[in-house]
Design a protein around this motif. Sequence first.
Motif, PDB file in Angstrom:
ATOM      1  N   PRO A 170       0.816  -1.225   0.000  1.00 14.35           N
ATOM      2  CA  PRO A 170       0.000   0.000   0.000  1.00 14.35           C
ATOM      3  C   PRO A 170       0.842   1.263   0.000  1.00 14.35           C
ATOM      4  O   PRO A 170       0.643   2.154  -0.833  1.00 14.35           O
ATOM      5  CB  PRO A 170      -0.815  -0.132   1.286  1.00 14.35           C
ATOM      6  N   LEU A 173       2.647   1.829  -3.274  1.00 15.01           N
ATOM      7  CA  LEU A 173       1.805   2.352  -4.348  1.00 15.01           C
ATOM      8  C   LEU A 173       1.471   3.818  -4.137  1.00 15.01           C
ATOM      9  O   LEU A 173       1.492   4.610  -5.074  1.00 15.01           O
ATOM     10  CB  LEU A 173       0.524   1.524  -4.444  1.00 15.01           C
ATOM     11  N   VAL A 174       1.167   4.178  -2.892  1.00  8.60           N
ATOM     12  CA  VAL A 174       0.812   5.579  -2.648  1.00  8.60           C
ATOM     13  C   VAL A 174       2.013   6.472  -2.934  1.00  8.60           C
ATOM     14  O   VAL A 174       1.886   7.524  -3.579  1.00  8.60           O
ATOM     15  CB  VAL A 174       0.297   5.770  -1.203  1.00  8.60           C
ATOM     16  N   THR A 176       4.496   5.817  -4.957  1.00  9.58           N
ATOM     17  CA  THR A 176       4.676   5.859  -6.416  1.00  9.58           C
ATOM     18  C   THR A 176       3.708   6.860  -7.029  1.00  9.58           C
ATOM     19  O   THR A 176       4.061   7.601  -7.944  1.00  9.58           O
ATOM     20  CB  THR A 176       4.421   4.473  -7.037  1.00  9.58           C
TER      21      THR A 176
ATOM     22  N   MET B  28       0.172  -6.269 -11.907  1.00  5.95           N
ATOM     23  CA  MET B  28      -0.153  -4.885 -11.557  1.00  5.95           C
ATOM     24  C   MET B  28      -0.322  -3.966 -12.761  1.00  5.95           C
ATOM     25  O   MET B  28      -1.132  -3.049 -12.717  1.00  5.95           O
ATOM     26  CB  MET B  28       0.972  -4.306 -10.708  1.00  5.95           C
ATOM     27  N   PHE B 186      -2.368   4.851  -9.053  1.00  4.80           N
ATOM     28  CA  PHE B 186      -1.491   4.313  -8.007  1.00  4.80           C
ATOM     29  C   PHE B 186      -2.098   4.523  -6.631  1.00  4.80           C
ATOM     30  O   PHE B 186      -2.139   3.613  -5.808  1.00  4.80           O
ATOM     31  CB  PHE B 186      -0.120   5.010  -8.059  1.00  4.80           C
ATOM     32  N   VAL B 187      -2.568   5.751  -6.386  1.00  7.51           N
ATOM     33  CA  VAL B 187      -3.075   6.065  -5.046  1.00  7.51           C
ATOM     34  C   VAL B 187      -4.333   5.257  -4.753  1.00  7.51           C
ATOM     35  O   VAL B 187      -4.494   4.708  -3.664  1.00  7.51           O
ATOM     36  CB  VAL B 187      -3.328   7.585  -4.909  1.00  7.51           C
ATOM     37  N   LEU B 189      -5.218   2.281  -5.859  1.00  4.63           N
ATOM     38  CA  LEU B 189      -4.892   0.892  -5.548  1.00  4.63           C
ATOM     39  C   LEU B 189      -4.227   0.798  -4.172  1.00  4.63           C
ATOM     40  O   LEU B 189      -4.547  -0.099  -3.386  1.00  4.63           O
ATOM     41  CB  LEU B 189      -3.985   0.297  -6.636  1.00  4.63           C
ATOM     42  N   GLY B 190      -3.335   1.736  -3.876  1.00  4.21           N
ATOM     43  CA  GLY B 190      -2.664   1.726  -2.579  1.00  4.21           C
ATOM     44  C   GLY B 190      -3.651   1.852  -1.440  1.00  4.21           C
ATOM     45  O   GLY B 190      -3.619   1.087  -0.466  1.00  4.21           O
ATOM     46  N   VAL B 191      -4.589   2.804  -1.567  1.00  2.95           N
ATOM     47  CA  VAL B 191      -5.571   3.023  -0.504  1.00  2.95           C
ATOM     48  C   VAL B 191      -6.486   1.809  -0.378  1.00  2.95           C
ATOM     49  O   VAL B 191      -6.787   1.350   0.731  1.00  2.95           O
ATOM     50  CB  VAL B 191      -6.382   4.304  -0.792  1.00  2.95           C
ATOM     51  N   MET B 193      -5.756  -1.285  -1.014  1.00  2.00           N
ATOM     52  CA  MET B 193      -5.010  -2.351  -0.338  1.00  2.00           C
ATOM     53  C   MET B 193      -4.945  -2.104   1.157  1.00  2.00           C
ATOM     54  O   MET B 193      -5.099  -3.032   1.958  1.00  2.00           O
ATOM     55  CB  MET B 193      -3.583  -2.417  -0.886  1.00  2.00           C
ATOM     56  N   ALA B 194      -4.731  -0.832   1.537  1.00  2.00           N
ATOM     57  CA  ALA B 194      -4.657  -0.507   2.960  1.00  2.00           C
ATOM     58  C   ALA B 194      -5.993  -0.794   3.635  1.00  2.00           C
ATOM     59  O   ALA B 194      -6.047  -1.390   4.719  1.00  2.00           O
ATOM     60  CB  ALA B 194      -4.259   0.953   3.146  1.00  2.00           C
ATOM     61  N   ASN B 197      -6.369  -4.396   4.125  1.00  2.00           N
ATOM     62  CA  ASN B 197      -5.550  -4.855   5.254  1.00  2.00           C
ATOM     63  C   ASN B 197      -6.255  -4.617   6.580  1.00  2.00           C
ATOM     64  O   ASN B 197      -6.232  -5.468   7.468  1.00  2.00           O
ATOM     65  CB  ASN B 197      -4.210  -4.101   5.266  1.00  2.00           C
TER      66      ASN B 197
END
Lengths: 195, 212
Positions: A170, A173-174, A176, B28, B186-187, B189-191, B193-194, B197
């Motif tokens: 996570p 990715l953020v 990046t 990805m 990107f943001v 997908l990152g958020v 995933m978080a 979690n």
Amino acid sequence: MKFISIMLAGVLTSNFIFMQYLGLCAFVGISEQFETALGMSGAVLFVMTFACTVAAAFEQFILVPFGLQYLRTIAYILVIAAFVQLVEIFLKKTAPSLYKALGIYLPLITTNCAVLGAAMLNVKNDYGILWGTVNGLAGALGWSLAILIFAGIRERWKFMKIPEVLKGFPLALVSTGLMSLAFLGFSGLFKTILK
Amino acid sequence: MESKRSLIGEFTKGLIEENATFRMAIGMCPTLAVTTSLVNGFWMGVAVIFVLTFSNVFVSILRKVTPDEIRIPIFVILIATPVVIVELVMNAYLPEMYRLLGIFVPLIVVNCLIIARAEAFAYKNSVIRSALDGLGIGTGFMINLMVIGAIREFLGTGRLAFGSVAFPAEPLFEPMAVMLTPPGGFVTLGVLMAILNILVRRAQLRKAKASA
């Protein structure tokens, strides 16, 4: 002029990772340490540049004369796989120290989508052999720049307190995304040069 | 090692337990590149389901006669074949979508998700199990693409479009164009995933409490 514009586009304005999403698996997977990132960039730089040459030559001398363009995907992946294998054997014999430094990264490159992506983009942009090679080099330089910056950032995470849920992917990715936002700023910068 | 799940389990494990994007973080590039809208995500997902099932079945059929040393090149050819089929069919019947997905259709060949399933599953399991595994993992992947695509499209354009119909007809708020650009992808997908979690941790805590 074309050289400069392809180079600037490859490294900054249409950076493979930040702008085109190519080679992300390797980018996230192998950026935990600066050294390994450096090794991977070396391997990518070498393979991507020459794989573009080989693929473009293959296109020009075999696929087009025989009207086989519809088999491009299969042909390219085989050419790239064979080329990587060849490079591996060649380096093992002639430059064992370099071969050792690149280690496991060489075979991994076959499945790095940035290499096949670069070759495909060359066809799409009608670059031919010479400019295709330049574009491959530019793309690889951009990819290396991105992974080296990112590895530098990730090394600093070791000394930081990161929330448990953000650890690993996570946060990767953020961050990046934030770097990509910064690279987005380049897009208008070279409009005058590129024209 | 042969898998010991039930046949239905082979299919459903791909949806959550072994979800490609969120649990294993592979495949990805297309996950981010084509998810600027729900419909794009859907068609990319369909292409991946087809390729993954096809390649899993053939890797599995040929697993007894494939020499260990050159299995990767063989996998690559077995994967490239359905990819070319998808490319040609899409180009013929969905030219607009083919243009939108661009080089990411041929790039399915080097999607690590597919080679990972060939290596980790189809090479060791029977044909039926491999087919179900391909369908399951592929469906899970398609759902991921559609969810991410829907979120980005909704925030980026203010609404969701299905062909010529859009819902709601008028954007509800000022669209955030950044969601359609690479940083937004990107943001997002990152958020996501978080958030996942957090949910997984909650579920684990609850389970631990219940058993204690």
